[in-house]
Design an enzyme around this catalytic site. Sequence first.
Site, PDB file in Angstrom:
ATOM      1  N   SER A   1       0.615  -1.338  -0.095  1.00 35.34           N
ATOM      2  CA  SER A   1      -0.174  -0.251   0.226  1.00 35.34           C
ATOM      3  C   SER A   1       0.706   1.321   0.311  1.00 35.34           C
ATOM      4  O   SER A   1       1.639   1.535  -0.892  1.00 35.34           O
ATOM      5  CB  SER A   1      -1.189  -0.027   1.671  1.00 35.34           C
ATOM      6  OG  SER A   1      -1.650   0.931   0.946  1.00 35.34           O
ATOM      7  N   HIS A   2       0.533   2.010   0.692  1.00 34.58           N
ATOM      8  CA  HIS A   2       1.339   3.460   1.431  1.00 34.58           C
ATOM      9  C   HIS A   2       3.093   3.714   1.403  1.00 34.58           C
ATOM     10  O   HIS A   2       2.978   4.467   1.161  1.00 34.58           O
ATOM     11  CB  HIS A   2       0.256   4.368   1.808  1.00 34.58           C
ATOM     12  CG  HIS A   2       0.271   3.475   3.140  1.00 34.58           C
ATOM     13  ND1 HIS A   2      -0.612   2.249   3.069  1.00 34.58           N
ATOM     14  CD2 HIS A   2       0.890   4.272   4.420  1.00 34.58           C
ATOM     15  CE1 HIS A   2      -0.726   1.777   4.774  1.00 34.58           C
ATOM     16  NE2 HIS A   2       0.415   3.205   5.930  1.00 34.58           N
TER      17      HIS A   2
ATOM     18  N   ASP B   1      -3.053   6.202  -3.901  1.00 34.60           N
ATOM     19  CA  ASP B   1      -1.664   5.559  -2.622  1.00 34.60           C
ATOM     20  C   ASP B   1      -1.082   4.931  -3.582  1.00 34.60           C
ATOM     21  O   ASP B   1      -1.521   4.413  -4.680  1.00 34.60           O
ATOM     22  CB  ASP B   1      -2.152   4.832  -1.477  1.00 34.60           C
ATOM     23  CG  ASP B   1      -2.646   3.713  -1.554  1.00 34.60           C
ATOM     24  OD1 ASP B   1      -3.741   4.093  -1.766  1.00 34.60           O
ATOM     25  OD2 ASP B   1      -2.637   3.476  -0.501  1.00 34.60           O
TER      26      ASP B   1
ATOM     27  N   ASP C   1      -1.463   1.239  -4.152  1.00 34.18           N
ATOM     28  CA  ASP C   1      -2.378   0.323  -4.679  1.00 34.18           C
ATOM     29  C   ASP C   1      -3.422   0.228  -5.006  1.00 34.18           C
ATOM     30  O   ASP C   1      -4.437  -0.283  -5.267  1.00 34.18           O
ATOM     31  CB  ASP C   1      -2.482  -0.659  -3.484  1.00 34.18           C
ATOM     32  CG  ASP C   1      -3.188  -0.686  -2.046  1.00 34.18           C
ATOM     33  OD1 ASP C   1      -2.499   0.549  -1.679  1.00 34.18           O
ATOM     34  OD2 ASP C   1      -3.223  -1.052  -1.316  1.00 34.18           O
TER      35      ASP C   1
ATOM     36  N   ASP D   1      -6.467   2.749  -3.159  1.00 35.24           N
ATOM     37  CA  ASP D   1      -7.676   2.494  -2.769  1.00 35.24           C
ATOM     38  C   ASP D   1      -7.984   3.295  -1.779  1.00 35.24           C
ATOM     39  O   ASP D   1      -8.692   3.289  -0.978  1.00 35.24           O
ATOM     40  CB  ASP D   1      -7.314   0.314  -1.809  1.00 35.24           C
ATOM     41  CG  ASP D   1      -6.172   0.948  -1.079  1.00 35.24           C
ATOM     42  OD1 ASP D   1      -5.596   1.130  -0.609  1.00 35.24           O
ATOM     43  OD2 ASP D   1      -5.907  -0.674  -0.105  1.00 35.24           O
ATOM     44  N   ARG D   2      -6.831   4.529  -1.706  1.00 29.96           N
ATOM     45  CA  ARG D   2      -6.724   5.436  -0.440  1.00 29.96           C
ATOM     46  C   ARG D   2      -7.257   6.425  -1.104  1.00 29.96           C
ATOM     47  O   ARG D   2      -6.633   6.136  -2.373  1.00 29.96           O
ATOM     48  CB  ARG D   2      -5.734   5.983   0.018  1.00 29.96           C
ATOM     49  CG  ARG D   2      -5.411   4.448   1.372  1.00 29.96           C
ATOM     50  CD  ARG D   2      -4.448   5.436   1.809  1.00 29.96           C
ATOM     51  NE  ARG D   2      -4.087   4.052   3.733  1.00 29.96           N
ATOM     52  CZ  ARG D   2      -3.723   4.387   4.413  1.00 29.96           C
ATOM     53  NH1 ARG D   2      -3.179   5.372   4.772  1.00 29.96           N
ATOM     54  NH2 ARG D   2      -3.558   2.846   5.219  1.00 29.96           N
TER      55      ARG D   2
HETATM   56  C1  VG1 Z   1      -3.795   1.598   8.230  1.00 35.51           C
HETATM   57  C2  VG1 Z   1      -5.119   1.740   9.221  1.00 35.51           C
HETATM   58  C3  VG1 Z   1      -6.322   0.816   8.714  1.00 35.51           C
HETATM   59  C4  VG1 Z   1      -6.034   0.645   6.836  1.00 35.51           C
HETATM   60  C5  VG1 Z   1      -4.880  -0.091   6.642  1.00 35.51           C
HETATM   61  C6  VG1 Z   1      -4.473  -0.707   5.531  1.00 35.51           C
HETATM   62  O1  VG1 Z   1      -3.588   0.081   9.587  1.00 35.51           O
HETATM   63  O2  VG1 Z   1      -4.834   3.022  10.021  1.00 35.51           O
HETATM   64  O3  VG1 Z   1      -7.477   1.929   8.476  1.00 35.51           O
HETATM   65  O4  VG1 Z   1      -7.313  -0.246   6.733  1.00 35.51           O
HETATM   66  O5  VG1 Z   1      -3.724   0.722   6.997  1.00 35.51           O
HETATM   67  O6  VG1 Z   1      -4.724   0.438   3.588  1.00 35.51           O
HETATM   68  P1  VG1 Z   1      -2.794   0.062  10.282  1.00 35.51           P
HETATM   69  O7  VG1 Z   1      -3.015  -1.113  11.257  1.00 35.51           O
HETATM   70  O8  VG1 Z   1      -1.673   0.742   9.918  1.00 35.51           O
HETATM   71  O9  VG1 Z   1      -3.724   1.331  11.870  1.00 35.51           O
HETATM   72  V1  VG1 Z   1      -3.802   0.381   2.804  1.00 35.51           V
HETATM   73  O10 VG1 Z   1      -4.159   1.607   2.361  1.00 35.51           O
HETATM   74  O11 VG1 Z   1      -2.867  -0.278   3.489  1.00 35.51           O
HETATM   75  O12 VG1 Z   1      -4.743  -1.276   1.929  1.00 35.51           O
HETATM   76 CO    CO Z   2      -3.225   0.836  -0.258  1.00 33.32          CO
END
Ligand code: VG1
Ligand code: CO
Length: 541
Positions: free
Chosen positions: A111-112, A275, A277, A279-280
């Site tokens: 992801s990010h 981001d 992938d 999704d954000r």
């Molecule tokens: C973070 C965010 C959560 C989100 C997750 C995956 O998790 O707080 O809201 O669903 O990332 O997002 P954490 O456990 O680090 O707080 V992404 O865009 O990685 O798929």
């Molecule tokens: Co993401």
Amino acid sequence: MPTVHTKPFDDQQPGTSGLRKRVIRFQEPHYLENFVQAIFSSLPGREGETLVLGGDGRFHNDVAVQTILKMAAANGFGHVIVGQDGILSTPAVSHLIRLRETFGGIILSASHNPGGPEGDFGIKFNGTNGGPAPEAVADAFFAASRAITSYEIADAEDVDLSQTGTSKIGRMVVEVVDPVADYAALMEELFDFGAIRALFNGGFRFTFDAMHAVTGSYAKEIFERRLGAPKGTVINGTPKPDFGGGHPDPNPVHAHVIYKAAMKVDGPDLAAASDGDGDRNLIVGRQCPVTPSDSLAVIAANAHLVPGYEEGLIGVARSMPTSAALDRVAEAKGFAAYETPTGWKYFGNLLDAGWISLCGEESAGTGSDHVREKDGLWAVLMWLNILAVRKESVAAIMAHHFATYGRNYYARHDYEGIDAEGATNLMEALRKKLPTLAGQETPAGTIQVADEFAYFDPIDETTSEGQGLRILFGDSSRIVYRLSGTGTVGATLRVYIERYVGTDDDLEMNVSDALTHLVDLSKTLASIERHTGRNTPDVIA
Ligand code: VG1
Ligand code: CO
């Protein structure tokens, strides 16, 4: 089909969103293979079935895709649909699983998190509904990874993924598809592309930062080609394995180019980003940043203006730390509102059961029942469609929203890369203190409830414990503490701070001024400095 002997790794427990580790960990012999076999072995009935496969194009994506294709063939899958060059955004995988009614899919992404050889990599399994594997299934993957002794992998050449078309590994069909086409078609079904095109023709100025990540090709196709936004609307639109050296995290710090542009008097009407992938999302109007929690609430309040949602929403959900701005809209409009733990996997049952049609998280994730993942470009199209119908500025829409529902001042403070033991001690000490807090007077008000959030899923009747420590005040203010489940180094403490003011109160305060007392209290209550050695957060989102 060769069987390879292996030994378990002890750290393959999926977190908030799949298994995330440093690239170097994934490059260790058998590491990826073990986890993929753990996934496959945990899924009965895969013989002859179809799988979707793709990732955000980060470093190691190309290698991992080839390995997984060979393992899928050796594990009896009949067909794999893979994005060209191994690329698919997270929402596009979710859509393909549903469109083609497949057994499930594998998404390669962290992801990010930063990419490149020094960065992070990740892998996630989504089930037949298109959504992330629920907690119990992820636990089964972990259990299988602890017991693994061998994995199956076909002895085959790499597949050419550079062209669309089909080929075979043994008896398994590999179908290489255009990553964008089906997703873009879905967006055309949901939104009024004519109205958005007219908006752009009328001189509306829009800029989108793809952050050198997966949405580049999706955004160019949708915004520039199908909607007629001027060429150059999409910046950083060529995906790179290291995301150009940056963090593909759509927040004011990492997407600072478009953020700063939008904060100018003559800035664009709307700036947005997504981001790694896809999704954000980040939404910034001219001189008007919109927090993800507020964006979710505004989308809920205006969704009926968008063709795909014109019949109104059935219900909505937000993750617990997300501000309650959404609840105010739900209450006023008379639809149900649910509160789930952090992570998209908890929305799946509510969406599948038809209890909710819209959901989101404070971490810049917003989505609906069109797929089973959060969806960055969908959120941007929602805003564009709403702006096209309302013909007002983002700032005017926000002012009107706050005047109607009141305002939830909100901030998230992240203490990143702290010592894991210190973080655990902090949470443990605060947990012990919870029973003594209710009734305590503080400069931020009287504490009404102090508890640890647990979620009872009304559909599958499972309970998820330990989902965040909450300090709730009588005036709807709150402080929430939880540890991140997506980091790869040390621990990250997230502190979520929220204060509600009603429509007759001051709706135009500076956010940090509005939250001063709560922020101070968040530090002392949990003795953050004593446990972490830090007094100020690394990131304020
Ligand atoms: C973070 C965010 C959560 C989100 C997750 C995956 O998790 O707080 O809201 O669903 O990332 O997002 P954490 O456990 O680090 O707080 V992404 O865009 O990685 O798929
Ligand atoms: Co993401």
